[in-house]
Design an enzyme around this catalytic site. Structure first.
Site: not given
Ligand code: UDP
Ligand code: MG
Length: 152
Positions: A9, A49, A112, A115, A126
């Site tokens: 990211k 997203y 974080n 992805h 994706e």
């Molecule tokens: N995210 C955030 N706040 C939240 C949940 C998610 O900022 O409460 C962001 C974070 O960067 C995350 C991304 O949105 O990686 C996508 O969320 P997801 O739940 O799909 O998590 P991932 O699949 O990336 O672990």
């Molecule tokens: Mg996700």
């Protein structure tokens, strides 16, 4: 063979972690079969997203993922969707297992650094957002594949 979509990211790129993150997947033995750097447009980010549209963090997430270049990859391997998520660690870096990418390099859920697709269907969706079929290098063999063939 199963495939997943992985991306370093914008925070990972800006912090100089591209190599560190890619290395985690390479040393597991997964095969990188496509890779490029691009700055996602809002349109691409919204497609990526789509499942999060309407959630409280959605607008910030779109701003974040479009804030700079990402390094997008297609990674292939046995059960790679689950395995790659394991290497990445939990979405919340303070809950991620020690030794995972997010535990090692991130402090907040919002930033974080990496992805990875959450299931095979998401991976296919994706991959098709970020790569044309001809951008995927599907037909090459790793050195290990070649050695194994030689030994037969
Ligand atoms: N995210 C955030 N706040 C939240 C949940 C998610 O900022 O409460 C962001 C974070 O960067 C995350 C991304 O949105 O990686 C996508 O969320 P997801 O739940 O799909 O998590 P991932 O699949 O990336 O672990
Ligand atoms: Mg996700």
């Amino acid at each position: 063979m199963e495939r997943t979509f992985i991306a370093v990211k914008p925070d990972g790129v800006k912090r100089g972690l591209i190599g560190n993150i890619i290395e985690r997947f390479e040393r597991k033995g997964y095969k990188i079969i496509a890779m490029k750097m691009l700055q996602p447009t809002i349109e691409i980010a919204e497609k990526h997203y789509a499942e999060h549209k309407g959630k409280p963090f959605y607008n910030r997430l779109i701003n974040y993922i479009t804030s700079g270049p990402i390094v997008a990859m297609v990674v292939e391997g046995d059960n790679v969707v689950k395995g790659a998520r394991h290497i990445m660690g939990s979405t919340k870096p303070d809950e991620a297992e020690v030794g995972t990418i997010r535990a090692d390099y991130a402090q907040t859920m919002e930033y974080n650094v990496v992805h990875g697709s959450d299931c095979v269907e998401s991976a296919e969706r994706e991959i098709s957002i970020y790569f044309k079929p001809e951008e995927i290098c599907r037909d090459w063999k790793t050195t290990l594949d070649l050695i194994m063939e030689d030994g037969k």
